[in-house]
Structures are given as structure tokens and as C-alpha cells.
Design an enzyme around this catalytic site. Structure first.
Site, PDB file in Angstrom:
ATOM      1  CG  ASP A 299       4.503  14.675   9.948  1.00 20.35           C
ATOM      2  OD1 ASP A 299       5.291  13.725   9.736  1.00 20.35           O
ATOM      3  OD2 ASP A 299       4.898  15.837  10.135  1.00 20.35           O
ATOM      4  CD  GLU A 300       3.289  19.231   8.236  1.00 18.44           C
ATOM      5  OE1 GLU A 300       2.775  20.238   8.743  1.00 18.44           O
ATOM      6  OE2 GLU A 300       4.523  19.103   8.089  1.00 18.44           O
TER       7      GLU A 300
END
Length: 610
Positions: A299-300
Site C-alpha cells: 500500500d501507499e
């Protein structure tokens, strides 16, 4: 009458109290059959309690498997009222096979004892998956044999501007090593957690977040590189390096404002590191709580971090990838191949498989050789246009765990009040009632307010039309999970308060699908849901929170409500059954509220607490 679970086997069990009361407990595993309920789940059970006469009580528990019997025992224990058990017949099976709780121990470290207590509570409410977020930018929290720097450097936050001996202080951890910014689980600690979970039929799913959220790992492996370089051992120095030494160091930061937080997908040593970590994690789990799924996070990721890397540029020049936009997919595919080589399933957050921010189309499931790929769907801020990504993944044959930020992120405050602890990027608040009312089978029905507090509209939800499609493959939504991120959680008391009692509401939705969830008329559904919540809130106040008390759990209690009507104080608790105390002398003395209290002075200072 006291019964130890260790005394209960798959056989008849008889206990006799001092007063001659006899309890006959029959336990067996066998196939359950019912015309009105799906009991094919191995976790299904039947519990029958009958009172033969004044001194003899018969209890029978039958499960489809040992875990079904175990859950039958949990229900039996929950029915205990002192020494008595009501006469009852229960035929039960779970809504979802995945009923999970995610805990981040990187941002602030939390002790082994705190984790064991969480596992005990999860057991009480028949939760069976523990998603253990062991690494992030702020710290690496598990010992990996052969990569000692991950804990000797990566698990410590202190004052070293070069980050050669530790990573920098953050989140208020200070310059010394005696706070929650520093800490890790030794091999022995981790194995104890695994064994404790296994005894309670809880699968431990470790997450090693990559390629982003890896500042601690990147710095630890850079320290390892420097150590071996000084010894003249360049092969060993570069074996597990996570960054490209030839890049110019162009400035970039992650969404949390970290630099050097991404593993480089262009250097082969990155994949040596991944293989080493997966190998060691599998060995730690072996014969205790066998590793089935390796969660790589995903993620991210700040993709721009790789633009200055000659190693990544080489991948494009040689045709391995067409452009920088394909680097993330290349990395994920390489990781999935490593994980599959170890015969493991793959876990990811939704942005680990959705890399195109325009189409929001997941990577084709067929590109991953793993038997299963589990996706935790978390991004659903209503006005963002991402709320339907969970269904996109399910329709693309990923196994989806509903983990939505607006209802299931327990790092958010219970109320939109400055005195409440919590972040508010996904929702202004998430109280126990909001979690209880979550409808996983109709994600759009959960939309309520924007981050501004304004009511949401259909037009707002349709901001990104590409995101919205109906759930076509319901069988691929396999569960629900609560998340606690610990940026603002430093103490055991804060840890408990942020999780409980929201975890109980989470467990209710994970095990049981309420009839009101099927109601299409919003106004009718709200009425039916409120009636169900009222009953649930009474259970909390009169029963479940008392069980928490017996376990030493410091749960969150909403402030009591109060009003003055015709000169009388009227007060109540959010959870009926909890006592409300009031003071009319600035806290010098406290009395328990009972019915109405006459207020003799209109401007009298009144204080209340639960």
C-alpha cells in the site's frame, strides 16, 4: 462448578459439585444436518443444555470438527451466570470463514502480553484470523535469524541523525530507547504468540510491508551493507541491500513524509531479501502455527521514488517493463513468485493489486501463481470514488476481506470531539454502533457523511463512475477485519480503549448476518437496525463489559448523557446497565444516579461519569 477446558476431550465429561449437583457434558465431532441453516462449515456446532432434574444437568456439544466444538464451548462459557446455565438449544455456524483483527506494532511497539490478551478476547468472540502488522517505516518488530540488523537497528528509535545505529525518533518516541518507539519480538516471543494463537484456533498472518512503508528495513540493510563493506566483504554487503547505490538521491517523500521508504524493484538484492524473510518466517511458524499466507502489504507506494534509479531505468531499456508505471506490477509479480515457491498464499492491501488510479482495474488474477490471493479492501472515503474497489477485486477473482476505513479502522475517534484520541482521514468518528451497523454485502448502503460532516449523496458516490459496479461474485467476499494502527497508541490502556468494545461489534457482524441488512428501504432498515442495536447495547452493558472487566481489559466508555427537565436531572449511559454517577459538589462526593434527581439551583454545577 469449575470446568477446565484442558479437562474436556471428545468424550463424556461428568463433574460433581460439593452440594451434589451433577453436570454431564457430552462432546463429539460429527456431521450436523439442518434444513433451515447451512451447517457445512467446519466451524458449525450444536449446543443443547437440558435440566433433567433439580440436581442433574445435561450439556451436549456437537461440532463438524474440533474447532466447531471449541466454539460451542465458547458459547457455553458465555451463557454461564454464576454457577447456572440456562436451558437452551443452539444451532450455529459463522457468516464468514475469515473473522479477523489487524494490529500494527510498528508505529508503537506493544508487548507480547498485550497481544496474548487480545488473542484471549478474540477467542471469546470466535474470531479466527490475527493479521500481525510487524513492519513499517517506524520500526521492524520481529527477529529474523541471519538479518540481525533488522532488529538491532530497525527496531530502535533514538538520536542518531545518520540512522546507522537506529532510526530517528518519531511519533513522540524521544531520543532514548526506553519508550514504545523501541522494541521487538524475539524468536522465542514470536513462537509463544504463535502457539498461544494455535491453541485457540487462530491463524496468524504476518505482514511484512513492502515495497513502500519500508524505511526501517531500508536503513537496517544499509547499516548491514556498511558493516560488511568495512570488512571488505562486498558480496555479503550487497546481498540484501534494498536501495540502488547508483541513484543520485533525488528528493521524494511518501504520504507520511518519509524519505528512503521504498524497496527498489530494480536491484536483485531486494528479491534476495524477500526470499530470505519469507524463508525465515515460514520456519518460525513451522509445527506451531503453520504459515499459510504471507501478507506483503503493497500500500501507499511513492512510485516516483524509483525514477532516479539506474537499476529501474535498466529494466525499461531492456524491455522488462515498458515504463515506470509498470514497476509496481513487476515487483508484486516477483514477490508473488517467491511466495508461491514456498507454497504460500499471498495477502495484500487493495493498492497492492490496483495500480492504475484512473481505471481502478486490478492486475489480472491469472498473473499470480499463488493458490489464493487475499485482498484487504480499505480505501473507501465516500467522496474519493474508491468505495467500490472491494467489489472490483472480488469480481476479478481475488478473495476479499472487508476492511473499510470508514467503519473498521479503530485508530479513529469514537466521537468527533477534540478530547477523543484518534485520526480522522476516513471518517470523523467510528463508534461501536457504527461498526455494528456495517453492511459488508452492500458497501454503498453504508455511506453516511463526508469528511466535512455534510451528508453524502448519490452524486458524490458516483464521482468516479469507473469505480462503481455491482458485486457479481459474492463468494469471493470471504470475511471482515478490524484494524488498529498505532501512531497515537503508546500505552496498554490506550491499546485496549481503541479496540474494545468495537471488536465485539466487529465480531457480531463477522459471525452473524442480520435480517435488517437485506432491507432495501433505508427508513425501514434504520428502524430495524436500531432495535437490534438496542438489544446489543444492553448485552454490552449488562454482560459483555463485565467479562472484559474480569480479563483486565480497559475498554472505552462513552460519556453519559444528561438533561434537566422541570428541575430534575435525567441521565443515562450509552450501554444500559452501566452505572451513572453524578456529583453536585465539584467532584467531592459521587452518588449513583437512580431515576431522577432534583436540582435545587438552576446554575448548579453538575458532573457525571460512567
Amino acid at each position: 462448578m469449575s470446568i477446565k477446558l484442558s479437562d474436556i476431550k471428545f468424550q463424556d465429561f461428568e463433574a460433581k459439585s460439593d452440594d451434589g449437583h451433577i453436570l454431564l457434558l457430552k462432546i463429539s465431532d460429527g456431521k450436523l444436518v439442518c434444513n433451515t441453516k447451512d451447517l457445512t462449515s467446519p466451524e458449525a456446532y450444536r449446543l443443547d443444555v437440558s435440566h433433567g432434574n433439580a440436581t442433574r444437568q445435561k450439556i451436549q456439544i456437537i461440532g463438524n470438527s474440533s474447532v466447531g466444538v471449541f466454539y460451542g464451548i465458547q458459547t457455553l462459557l458465555s451463557l454461564l451466570n454464576g454457577t447456572s446455565i440456562p436451558e437452551v438449544s443452539v444451532l450455529d455456524s459463522p457468516r464468514y470463514p475469515y473473522r479477523g483483527m489487524h494490529i500494527d506494532v510498528s508505529r508503537n511497539f506493544h508487548s507480547k502480553e498485550q497481544i496474548l490478551k487480545l488473542l484471549d478476547v478474540m477467542t471469546m468472540y470466535k474470531m479466527n484470523k490475527f493479521h500481525f502488522h510487524l513492519t513499517d517505516d517506524e520500526g521492524w518488530r520481529v527477529e529474523i535469524p541471519g538479518l540481525e540488523e533488522l532488529t538491532s537497528v530497525g527496531s530502535r528509535r533514538g538520536h542518531d541523525l545518520s540512522e546507522k545505529t537506529c532510526i530517528l525518533p518519531m511519533l513522540g518516541s524521544g531520543p532514548f530507547f526506553d519508550t514504545s518507539g523501541t522494541g521487538h519480538y524475539s524468536v522465542e516471543d514470536y513462537k509463544e504468540i504463535l502457539a498461544y494463537a494455535n491453541d485457540r484456533y487462530i491463524e496468524v498472518i504476518p505482514e511484512i510491508d513492502m515495497p513502500g512503508h519500508s524505511h526501517a528495513a531500508v536503513k537496517a540493510m544499509k547499516a548491514r551493507y556498511n558493516e560488511y563493506k568495512e570488512m571488505g566483504k562486498m558480496k555479503e554487503a550487497e546481498e540484501y541491500l534494498l536501495n540502488d547505490l547508483k541513484e543520485n538521491g533525488a528528493a521524494f517523500t511518501s504520504v507520511q513524509m518519509f524519505s528512503d521508504n521504498s524497496m527498489n524493484p530494480g536491484v536483485e538484492s531486494t528479491y534476495n531479501f524477500v526470499d530470505k524473510v519469507v524463508t525465515e518466517m515460514k520456519a518460525l511458524h513451522k509445527d506451531i502455527n503453520p504459515l499459510k499466507t504471507f501478507h506483503f502489504g503493497g500500500d501507499e507506494v511513492p512510485y516516483e521514488a524509483w525514477e532516479d534509479s539506474p537499476a529501474c531505468q535498466k529494466l525499461m531499456k531492456t524491455g522488462v517493463v515498458k515504463n515506470f508505471n509498470e514497476l509496481m506490477e513487476y515487483f508484486v509479480k516477483r514477490v508473488s513468485d517467491i511466495v508461491a515457491k514456498h507454497d504460500l498464499n499471498l495477502g495484500a492491501w487493495q493498492d497492492g493489486v490496483i495500480h492504475n488510479e484512473v481505471t481502478l482495474c486490478p492486475v489480472k488474477r491469472s498473473k499470480f501463481p499463488n493458490k489464493e490471493v487475499f485482498v484487504c479492501a480499505w480505501q473507501n472515503v465516500w467522496e474519493s470514488g474508491l468505495s467500490g474497489c472491494a467489489y472490483k477485486c472480488a469480481n476479478s477473482d481475488y478473495k476479499v476481506i472487508m476492511s473499510q476505513g470508514t467503519h473498521l479502522y479503530f485508530d479513529h475517534p469514537y466521537e468527533p470531539d477534540p478530547e477523543e484520541r484518534g485520526l480522522y482521514w476516513a471518517a470523523r468518528y467510528i463508534d461501536c454502533h457504527k461498526t455494528f451497523g456495517f453492511i459488508p454485502d452492500n458497501i454503498y448502503a453504508n455511506a453516511d457523511f463526508k469528511l466535512t460532516g455534510d451528508p453524502i449523496t448519490v452524486q458524490d458516490l458516483m464521482k468516479n463512475v469507473a469505480d462503481h459496479e455491482p458485486l457479481k461474485k459474492k463468494e469471493n467476499v470471504i470475511g471482515i477485519q478490524g484494524q488498529l494502527w498505532t501512531e497515537l497508541v503508546r500505552t496498554p490502556e490506550a491499546f485496549d480503549e481503541m479496540i474494545y468494545p468495537r471488536l465485539i461489534a466487529l465480531a457480531e457482524r463477522a459471525w452473524h448476518k442480520a435480517s435488517w441488512e437485506l432491507e432495501q428501504d433505508d427508513s425501514i432498515r434504520k428502524v430495524e437496525e436500531m432495535a437490534d442495536w438496542t438489544q446489543f447495547a444492553n448485552s454490552l452493558g449488562y454482560k459483555e463489559l463485565r467479562r472484559m472487566d474480569s480479563m483486565g481489559v480497559t475498554y472505552h466508555i462513552p460519556p453519559p448523557g444528561a438533561r434537566i427537565i422541570n428541575g430534575n436531572l435525567d441521565a443515562c449511559a450509552a450501554y444500559p446497565g452501566l452505572p451513572v454517577l453524578y456529583s453536585l459538589d465539584n467532584g467531592a462526593t459521587w452518588l449513583e444516579f437512580d431515576d431522577k434527581v432534583e436540582i435545587t439551583q438552576s446554575d448548579q454545577d453538575i458532573q457525571l461519569l460512567c
